[in-house]
Design a protein around this motif. Structure first.
Motif, PDB file in Angstrom:
ATOM      1  N   GLU A  10      40.140  27.294  33.704  1.00  0.00           N
ATOM      2  CA  GLU A  10      40.220  26.278  32.705  1.00  0.00           C
ATOM      3  C   GLU A  10      40.171  26.409  31.396  1.00  0.00           C
ATOM      4  O   GLU A  10      40.158  26.306  30.333  1.00  0.00           O
ATOM      5  N   ASP A  11      38.664  27.171  31.493  1.00  0.00           N
ATOM      6  CA  ASP A  11      38.059  27.300  30.030  1.00  0.00           C
ATOM      7  C   ASP A  11      38.646  28.544  29.224  1.00  0.00           C
ATOM      8  O   ASP A  11      38.077  28.710  28.140  1.00  0.00           O
ATOM      9  N   ALA A  12      39.521  29.245  29.818  1.00  0.00           N
ATOM     10  CA  ALA A  12      40.241  30.090  29.008  1.00  0.00           C
ATOM     11  C   ALA A  12      40.739  29.805  27.824  1.00  0.00           C
ATOM     12  O   ALA A  12      40.970  30.444  26.733  1.00  0.00           O
ATOM     13  N   ALA A  13      41.136  28.428  27.635  1.00  0.00           N
ATOM     14  CA  ALA A  13      41.981  27.842  26.636  1.00  0.00           C
ATOM     15  C   ALA A  13      41.149  26.954  25.682  1.00  0.00           C
ATOM     16  O   ALA A  13      41.402  26.474  24.743  1.00  0.00           O
ATOM     17  N   SER A  14      39.969  27.306  25.945  1.00  0.00           N
ATOM     18  CA  SER A  14      38.717  26.512  25.191  1.00  0.00           C
ATOM     19  C   SER A  14      38.643  26.972  23.819  1.00  0.00           C
ATOM     20  O   SER A  14      39.059  28.281  23.230  1.00  0.00           O
ATOM     21  N   ASN A  15      38.400  26.163  22.727  1.00  0.00           N
ATOM     22  CA  ASN A  15      38.248  26.524  21.385  1.00  0.00           C
ATOM     23  C   ASN A  15      37.077  27.532  21.188  1.00  0.00           C
ATOM     24  O   ASN A  15      36.899  28.197  20.436  1.00  0.00           O
ATOM     25  N   CYS A  31      46.378  30.280  36.148  1.00  0.00           N
ATOM     26  CA  CYS A  31      45.254  30.647  37.143  1.00  0.00           C
ATOM     27  C   CYS A  31      44.638  29.474  37.673  1.00  0.00           C
ATOM     28  O   CYS A  31      44.216  29.152  38.722  1.00  0.00           O
ATOM     29  N   GLY A  32      44.676  28.294  36.874  1.00  0.00           N
ATOM     30  CA  GLY A  32      44.046  26.909  37.443  1.00  0.00           C
ATOM     31  C   GLY A  32      45.026  26.305  38.528  1.00  0.00           C
ATOM     32  O   GLY A  32      44.701  25.540  39.144  1.00  0.00           O
ATOM     33  N   LYS A  33      46.428  26.524  38.215  1.00  0.00           N
ATOM     34  CA  LYS A  33      47.295  25.893  39.037  1.00  0.00           C
ATOM     35  C   LYS A  33      47.544  26.881  40.622  1.00  0.00           C
ATOM     36  O   LYS A  33      47.575  26.088  41.586  1.00  0.00           O
ATOM     37  N   ASN A  41      38.047  37.483  31.372  1.00  0.00           N
ATOM     38  CA  ASN A  41      39.450  36.910  31.046  1.00  0.00           C
ATOM     39  C   ASN A  41      40.549  37.664  31.843  1.00  0.00           C
ATOM     40  O   ASN A  41      41.720  37.319  31.911  1.00  0.00           O
ATOM     41  N   MET A  42      39.935  38.354  32.709  1.00  0.00           N
ATOM     42  CA  MET A  42      40.872  38.939  33.824  1.00  0.00           C
ATOM     43  C   MET A  42      41.287  38.106  34.944  1.00  0.00           C
ATOM     44  O   MET A  42      40.061  37.701  35.670  1.00  0.00           O
ATOM     45  N   ILE A  43      42.094  38.268  35.675  1.00  0.00           N
ATOM     46  CA  ILE A  43      42.514  37.514  36.857  1.00  0.00           C
ATOM     47  C   ILE A  43      42.711  38.153  38.099  1.00  0.00           C
ATOM     48  O   ILE A  43      43.519  39.150  38.039  1.00  0.00           O
ATOM     49  N   ILE A  44      41.917  37.677  39.087  1.00  0.00           N
ATOM     50  CA  ILE A  44      41.905  38.487  40.325  1.00  0.00           C
ATOM     51  C   ILE A  44      43.060  38.229  41.315  1.00  0.00           C
ATOM     52  O   ILE A  44      42.907  36.792  41.814  1.00  0.00           O
ATOM     53  N   LEU A  45      44.098  38.927  41.501  1.00  0.00           N
ATOM     54  CA  LEU A  45      45.078  38.565  42.347  1.00  0.00           C
ATOM     55  C   LEU A  45      44.687  38.714  43.949  1.00  0.00           C
ATOM     56  O   LEU A  45      44.992  37.984  44.596  1.00  0.00           O
ATOM     57  N   LYS A  46      43.920  39.757  44.212  1.00  0.00           N
ATOM     58  CA  LYS A  46      43.495  40.042  45.358  1.00  0.00           C
ATOM     59  C   LYS A  46      42.260  40.478  45.565  1.00  0.00           C
ATOM     60  O   LYS A  46      41.784  41.718  44.751  1.00  0.00           O
ATOM     61  N   GLU A  47      41.317  40.071  46.563  1.00  0.00           N
ATOM     62  CA  GLU A  47      39.961  40.476  46.444  1.00  0.00           C
ATOM     63  C   GLU A  47      39.714  40.730  48.087  1.00  0.00           C
ATOM     64  O   GLU A  47      40.103  40.034  48.816  1.00  0.00           O
TER      65      GLU A  47
END
Length: 131
Positions: A10-15, A31-33, A41-47
């Motif tokens: 959620e903090d990726a959209a922070s000012n 990512c939050g949903k 800033n990278m999203i992990i799809l599978k780990e």
């Protein structure tokens, strides 16, 4: 604002975040949903978890291995780059490659391999661990 917290996007959209753009806002919302983890800033799809031997102590240790990851500008790839490539490729195919008057199967095969190769290469670049 962009710390090692892998459980929250959620903090990726922070000012306070640099650079702020629409891509980061879309990433943070999805990512939050969907509950994906992230690194920066990278999203992990599978780990996955991998067991390996510690070279210093000789013990078995577990570490996380990133299998699929997307960078911060994946919306640009999905909503700008791919539509441009697909539309230009479609126009080229419909007007020059797959014409019924003078069809050339060699040209059609080369066009298909190059077009799909380009899309696959862009997907591979955007969905791999950069490190």
């Amino acid at each position: 604002a962009n710390g090692p917290n892998r459980n929250c996007c959620e903090d990726a959209a922070s000012n306070e975040m640099d650079p702020t753009c629409g891509c980061l806002v879309i990433s943070s919302l999805l990512c939050g949903k969907l509950g994906f983890k992230r690194i920066g800033n990278m999203i992990i799809l599978k780990e996955s978890t991998v067991e390996e031997i510690d070279t210093i102590h000789g013990d078995m240790v577990q570490r996380n291995q990133i299998d699929y990851i997307v960078g911060p500008y994946w919306p640009m790839l999905c909503f700008v780059t791919y539509p441009l490539i697909i539309s230009v490729s479609y126009l080229t195919a419909s007007r020059a490659v797959f014409v019924t008057d003078n069809f050339n199967p060699t040209l059609a095969g080369i066009w298909s391999v190059l077009t799909f190769g380009l899309c696959y290469a862009l997907f591979s670049v955007s969905c791999r661990d950069p490190g």
